[in-house]
Scaffold this active site. Structure first.
Site, mmCIF file in Angstrom:
data_model
loop_
_atom_site.group_PDB
_atom_site.id
_atom_site.type_symbol
_atom_site.label_atom_id
_atom_site.label_comp_id
_atom_site.label_asym_id
_atom_site.label_seq_id
_atom_site.Cartn_x
_atom_site.Cartn_y
_atom_site.Cartn_z
ATOM 1 N N LYS A 163 0.859 -1.202 0.000
ATOM 2 C CA LYS A 163 0.000 0.000 0.000
ATOM 3 C C LYS A 163 0.879 1.230 0.000
ATOM 4 C CE LYS A 163 0.926 1.144 4.520
ATOM 5 N NZ LYS A 163 1.727 2.271 4.929
ATOM 6 N N GLY A 205 7.352 1.071 5.062
ATOM 7 C CA GLY A 205 6.136 1.895 5.048
ATOM 8 C C GLY A 205 5.166 1.492 3.951
ATOM 9 N N ASP A 223 -2.559 -1.367 10.159
ATOM 10 C CA ASP A 223 -2.856 -1.379 8.730
ATOM 11 C C ASP A 223 -3.513 -2.668 8.249
ATOM 12 O OD1 ASP A 223 -1.747 1.106 8.517
ATOM 13 O OD2 ASP A 223 0.153 0.426 7.672
#
Ligand SMILES: C[C@@](CO)(OP(=O)(O)O)[C@H](O)COP(=O)(O)OP(=O)(O)OC[C@H]1O[C@@H](n2ccc(N)nc2=O)[C@H](O)[C@@H]1O
Ligand SMILES: Nc1ncnc2c1ncn2[C@@H]1O[C@H](COP(=O)(O)OP(=O)(O)O)[C@@H](O)[C@H]1O
Length: 281
Positions: free
Chosen positions: A13, A100, A138
């Site tokens: 993502k 990340g 997440d």
């Protein structure tokens, strides 16, 4: 004997922006972000076991098997459903760790979605996301598989339709721990909340970037380099940087100009994650 097998993607993502709007009593930070997926990531292979064992056959450097989010997700699903089944799991790891781009969370989500199918547990996505949030902030967005406007600690999700550009994602050779950035005194924690409409009009920034740039001068330098070719951004708490392009060719052209020693990939932005594109076919 149950011989069912399944191979599924665990995509990356990107956080198209990331504002930190406050801090909760438990130390976690409230944020606003936009999540979009890319068609690049890890692949997981599952096969069912009758004896209840969860065996992950791929080692990740620096991660003990019992700490691997894949194993944790599988065990939590076992506990939640009471199944007597287990699984053999192999992982083709492509995503950098601490980049990340959510590799660990995506692996965990694909494990929840995949084993839910393989074990015929019939939990819905909300139930899987509720199991997943305990493994990482997440995980829910990967379980639901839709590009989303996120608030809270990332669990309050509103699906959104975004443009789907091609992205060049650059992987600086540093693993940045999320906890390290959130505990830095210099982090801006009081950005005023915005609306999606305001973001569409004026854009947003990544509040973690100044802290990452101060702690990792080489990441700051890589951002400056990428900014020569596009509007360079950082995803999550870093380290990966990215820029958007109207087509694959433009992204490839810039990639070809980067130093050969700098890892990178080009991938298409997706509003439906490749995992969900596959399972809903
Ligand atoms: C901020 C984001 C944006 O996508 O950064 P990335 O990790 O993707 O870079 C994520 O939501 C991160 O989610 P995730 O990586 O799952 O974080 P977690 O493992 O849940 O948290 C690691 C640590 O970071 C801190 N943390 C995390 C999330 C948050 N909203 N506030 C926090 O203060 C906490 O100290 C926590 O113990
Ligand atoms: N299957 C997994 N893949 C990646 N990282 C994992 C996994 N299981 C546990 N981890 C741990 O989670 C940390 C964060 O990983 P990752 O999700 O890839 O980073 P980020 O949150 O920065 O996108 C890793 O540094 C590693 O210690």
């Amino acid at each position: 004997m149950n011989t069912a097998t399944l191979s599924l993607p665990a995509p990356a993502k990107l956080n198209l922006f990331l504002h930190i709007t406050g801090r909760r009593a438990d130390g976690y930070h409230n944020l606003q972000t936009l999540f979009q997926f890319v068609d690049y990531g890890d692949t997981l292979h599952f096969s069912c076991r009758d004896d209840g064992q969860i065996n992950l056959h791929t080692e990740l450097p620096g991660v003990a098997p019992e700490d691997n989010l894949i194993v944790k997700a599988a065990k939590r699903l076992q506990n939640a459903t009471g199944t007597s089944l287990g699984a053999d799991i192999t992982l083709e790891k492509r995503l950098p760790m601490g980049g990340g781009i959510g590799g660990g969370s995506s692996d965990a989500a694909t494990t929840l979605v995949g084993l839910n199918r393989l074990w015929e547990s019939n939990l819905n996505d909300d139930q899987l996301a509720a199991i997943g949030i305990a493994l990482g902030a997440d995980v829910p967005v990967f379980v639901h598989g839709k590009a989303a406007w996120a608030e809270g600690v990332g669990e309050k999700l509103t699906p959104v339709e975004l443009e789907e550009p091609w992205y060049l994602v650059v992987i600086p050779p540093y693993s940045v721990s999320t906890a390290e950035i959130f505990s830095d005194q210099r982090l801006t924690r009081d950005t005023s909340p915005i609306t999606l409409a305001a973001f569409r009009e004026v854009g947003g920034r990544n509040d973690c970037l100044p802290v990452v740039a101060a702690r990792y001068p080489e990441i700051r330098n890589t951002l400056i380099l990428l900014n020569n070719y596009c509007e360079a951004k950082m995803t999550g708490t870093g380290s990966c940087l990215f820029g958007a392009f109207p087509n694959e060719r433009e992204a490839d052209k810039v990639r070809a100009r980067l130093p050969a020693t700098l890892r990178s990939f080009v991938a298409k932005g997706c509003n439906v994650s490749p995992l969900h594109q596959l399972i809903n076919k």
